[in-house]
Design a protein around this motif. Structure first.
Motif, PDB file in Angstrom:
ATOM      1  N   MET A   1      17.690  33.862 -14.076  1.00 56.64           N
ATOM      2  CA  MET A   1      16.620  35.036 -13.971  1.00 56.64           C
ATOM      3  C   MET A   1      15.289  34.609 -14.692  1.00 56.64           C
ATOM      4  SD  MET A   1      18.598  38.183 -15.304  1.00 56.64           S
ATOM      5  CE  MET A   1      20.063  39.002 -14.516  1.00 56.64           C
ATOM      6  N   LEU A   2      15.152  33.848 -15.529  1.00 55.88           N
ATOM      7  CA  LEU A   2      13.766  33.233 -15.914  1.00 55.88           C
ATOM      8  C   LEU A   2      13.345  32.593 -14.899  1.00 55.88           C
ATOM      9  CD1 LEU A   2      11.486  32.616 -17.975  1.00 55.88           C
ATOM     10  CD2 LEU A   2      13.272  30.718 -18.978  1.00 55.88           C
ATOM     11  N   ALA A   3      13.977  31.551 -14.128  1.00 55.24           N
ATOM     12  CA  ALA A   3      13.498  30.793 -12.955  1.00 55.24           C
ATOM     13  C   ALA A   3      13.058  31.776 -11.878  1.00 55.24           C
ATOM     14  CB  ALA A   3      14.395  29.971 -12.491  1.00 55.24           C
ATOM     15  N   LYS A   4      13.627  32.856 -11.572  1.00 57.65           N
ATOM     16  CA  LYS A   4      13.433  33.912 -10.753  1.00 57.65           C
ATOM     17  C   LYS A   4      11.915  34.289 -11.037  1.00 57.65           C
ATOM     18  CE  LYS A   4      14.984  38.090  -8.324  1.00 57.65           C
ATOM     19  NZ  LYS A   4      16.273  38.957  -8.438  1.00 57.65           N
TER      20      LYS A   4
ATOM     21  N   ALA B   1       3.558  33.753  -8.105  1.00 49.99           N
ATOM     22  CA  ALA B   1       2.948  34.040  -6.639  1.00 49.99           C
ATOM     23  C   ALA B   1       2.287  35.390  -6.666  1.00 49.99           C
ATOM     24  CB  ALA B   1       4.166  33.767  -5.655  1.00 49.99           C
ATOM     25  N   ASP B   2       2.172  36.542  -7.758  1.00 47.06           N
ATOM     26  CA  ASP B   2       1.588  37.321  -7.591  1.00 47.06           C
ATOM     27  C   ASP B   2       0.390  37.400  -8.428  1.00 47.06           C
ATOM     28  OD1 ASP B   2       2.727  40.409  -7.341  1.00 47.06           O
ATOM     29  OD2 ASP B   2       1.208  40.303  -8.884  1.00 47.06           O
ATOM     30  N   PRO B   3      -0.609  38.073  -7.841  1.00 50.65           N
ATOM     31  CA  PRO B   3      -1.885  38.043  -8.404  1.00 50.65           C
ATOM     32  C   PRO B   3      -2.261  38.938  -9.821  1.00 50.65           C
ATOM     33  CG  PRO B   3      -2.059  39.793  -6.562  1.00 50.65           C
ATOM     34  CD  PRO B   3      -0.804  38.850  -6.513  1.00 50.65           C
TER      35      PRO B   3
ATOM     36  N   GLN C   1      12.591  45.018 -18.905  1.00 50.17           N
ATOM     37  CA  GLN C   1      13.044  44.148 -19.995  1.00 50.17           C
ATOM     38  C   GLN C   1      11.840  43.230 -20.235  1.00 50.17           C
ATOM     39  OE1 GLN C   1      16.382  42.491 -17.707  1.00 50.17           O
ATOM     40  NE2 GLN C   1      17.581  44.152 -17.968  1.00 50.17           N
ATOM     41  N   THR C   2      12.383  42.107 -20.739  1.00 53.51           N
ATOM     42  CA  THR C   2      11.327  40.642 -20.924  1.00 53.51           C
ATOM     43  C   THR C   2      12.110  39.746 -20.392  1.00 53.51           C
ATOM     44  OG1 THR C   2      12.189  40.072 -23.060  1.00 53.51           O
ATOM     45  CG2 THR C   2      10.448  42.036 -23.010  1.00 53.51           C
ATOM     46  N   PRO C   3      11.572  38.500 -20.090  1.00 53.29           N
ATOM     47  CA  PRO C   3      10.102  38.149 -20.253  1.00 53.29           C
ATOM     48  C   PRO C   3       9.104  39.121 -19.353  1.00 53.29           C
ATOM     49  CG  PRO C   3      11.252  36.182 -20.136  1.00 53.29           C
ATOM     50  CD  PRO C   3      12.120  37.198 -19.742  1.00 53.29           C
ATOM     51  N   GLN C   4       7.940  39.360 -19.775  1.00 54.79           N
ATOM     52  CA  GLN C   4       6.854  39.893 -19.082  1.00 54.79           C
ATOM     53  C   GLN C   4       5.792  38.852 -19.176  1.00 54.79           C
ATOM     54  OE1 GLN C   4       5.998  43.787 -19.901  1.00 54.79           O
ATOM     55  NE2 GLN C   4       8.082  44.546 -20.378  1.00 54.79           N
ATOM     56  N   MET C   5       5.362  38.721 -17.565  1.00 53.16           N
ATOM     57  CA  MET C   5       4.324  37.378 -17.450  1.00 53.16           C
ATOM     58  C   MET C   5       3.251  37.716 -17.008  1.00 53.16           C
ATOM     59  SD  MET C   5       5.643  34.236 -15.286  1.00 53.16           S
ATOM     60  CE  MET C   5       4.580  33.366 -14.188  1.00 53.16           C
ATOM     61  N   PHE C   6       2.002  37.327 -17.838  1.00 51.04           N
ATOM     62  CA  PHE C   6       0.834  37.789 -17.060  1.00 51.04           C
ATOM     63  C   PHE C   6      -0.259  36.888 -17.481  1.00 51.04           C
ATOM     64  CE2 PHE C   6       2.745  42.022 -17.958  1.00 51.04           C
ATOM     65  CZ  PHE C   6       2.992  42.373 -16.748  1.00 51.04           C
ATOM     66  N   ARG C   7      -1.682  36.799 -16.978  1.00 58.47           N
ATOM     67  CA  ARG C   7      -2.528  35.639 -17.370  1.00 58.47           C
ATOM     68  C   ARG C   7      -2.956  36.150 -18.685  1.00 58.47           C
ATOM     69  NH1 ARG C   7      -2.799  31.975 -13.018  1.00 58.47           N
ATOM     70  NH2 ARG C   7      -2.820  32.843 -11.127  1.00 58.47           N
ATOM     71  N   HIS C   8      -3.103  34.997 -19.474  1.00 61.19           N
ATOM     72  CA  HIS C   8      -3.621  35.021 -20.925  1.00 61.19           C
ATOM     73  C   HIS C   8      -4.784  35.928 -20.920  1.00 61.19           C
ATOM     74  CE1 HIS C   8      -5.841  34.104 -24.439  1.00 61.19           C
ATOM     75  NE2 HIS C   8      -4.429  33.783 -24.979  1.00 61.19           N
ATOM     76  N   GLY C   9      -5.949  35.629 -20.043  1.00 58.11           N
ATOM     77  CA  GLY C   9      -7.185  36.504 -20.199  1.00 58.11           C
ATOM     78  C   GLY C   9      -7.032  37.880 -20.039  1.00 58.11           C
TER      79      GLY C   9
ATOM     80  N   PRO D   1       1.875  45.625 -11.879  1.00 54.76           N
ATOM     81  CA  PRO D   1       2.744  44.518 -12.296  1.00 54.76           C
ATOM     82  C   PRO D   1       3.940  44.259 -11.213  1.00 54.76           C
ATOM     83  CG  PRO D   1       2.456  45.173 -14.222  1.00 54.76           C
ATOM     84  CD  PRO D   1       1.878  46.551 -13.182  1.00 54.76           C
ATOM     85  N   ARG D   2       4.523  43.180 -10.867  1.00 53.18           N
ATOM     86  CA  ARG D   2       5.525  43.029  -9.841  1.00 53.18           C
ATOM     87  C   ARG D   2       6.860  43.258 -10.779  1.00 53.18           C
ATOM     88  NH1 ARG D   2       7.252  40.175  -5.127  1.00 53.18           N
ATOM     89  NH2 ARG D   2       4.921  39.595  -4.885  1.00 53.18           N
TER      90      ARG D   2
END
Length: 233
Positions: free
Chosen positions: A117-120, A127-129, A168-176, A203-204
């Motif tokens: 799931m982490l890899a997914k 790949a998402d903006p 759930q988490t992780p939640q993944m976004f650009r730092h800025g 968010p996706r």
């Protein structure tokens, strides 16, 4: 572009009702937070794992974390809320993490995140903006409680579940982007995605499953132990 992980672990876990902070509760012979760190450490794309503790944390140094020294950095800058802890951690890593780098924020109390799931999440969110988060479509019928529970808590209405997902988490976004979102949203945000949404971004949702549970109540700890044993058979 790099990937970093951040684990906010400055809370007390008051709903568990114990004297030990939730992240340090014993789970299959190690502190619960160790399981959250281990799955992140196994993912080769994650360059570094930052653990954000309360400045007054006295338990971290009671444990031996051998083998992870090169992957983990402790930041003692946790705040009064999750959002404050995450933002403090993001500020602390700003000299290491570029604005366009990805940051995965993961709960210390989600010890059963499967590797796949982490890899997914990494594959789809990168790949998402905007970025994304693990989530599960809501399957149960949802009830809204009546506003006045004087005669006991009662169901006021059934809430349609179509289109609803449990975050759930992780939640993944650009730092800025995440720093900007959390600064604008304030300290009452319960997850990072809600702050991103307030910027007008979407968010996706990366589909997960119920194994990635959050340990909130004492009975959850036993279930997490069973899931972990199954995952590592």
């Amino acid at each position: 572009m790099s990937f970093y992980a951040l684990i906010p672990a400055a809370g007390s876990g008051s709903r568990m009702g114990g004297a030990i902070e939730k992240q340090y509760l014993d789970l299959n012979s190690v502190p619960m937070i160790a399981h959250a760190m281990m799955v992140l450490a196994r993912e080769p794309r994650i360059a570094r794992i930052f653990v954000v503790l309360s400045p007054t944390d006295k338990r971290w140094n009671n444990y031996a974390w051998q083998g992870w020294e090169e992957r983990i950095e402790v930041l003692r800058c946790g705040g009064a809320t999750r959002a404050e802890t995450v933002l403090n951690g993001l500020d602390a890593i700003s000299q290491v993490c570029a604005a366009d780098d990805w940051v995965l924020v993961h709960d210390a109390a989600r010890p059963c995140l499967p590797d796949e799931m982490l890899a997914k999440l990494l594959d789809e969110a990168a790949a998402d903006p905007v970025g994304g988060l693990l989530a599960v479509p809501v399957a149960d019928t949802l009830k809204r409680a009546a506003a006045d529970p004087a005669s006991g808590t009662r169901a006021e209405a059934t809430v349609p579940r179509a289109g609803l997902w449990q975050a759930q988490t992780p939640q993944m976004f650009r730092h800025g982007t995440l720093v900007q979102a959390l600064r604008a949203a304030g300290s009452d945000m319960t997850d990072e995605a809600s702050a991103i949404e307030q910027l007008g971004l979407q968010p996706r949702l990366v589909e997960s499953d119920s194994r990635n549970l959050k340990v909130t109540y004492p009975q959850d700890l036993e279930l997490a132990g069973l899931i972990l044993r199954k995952l590592h058979e």
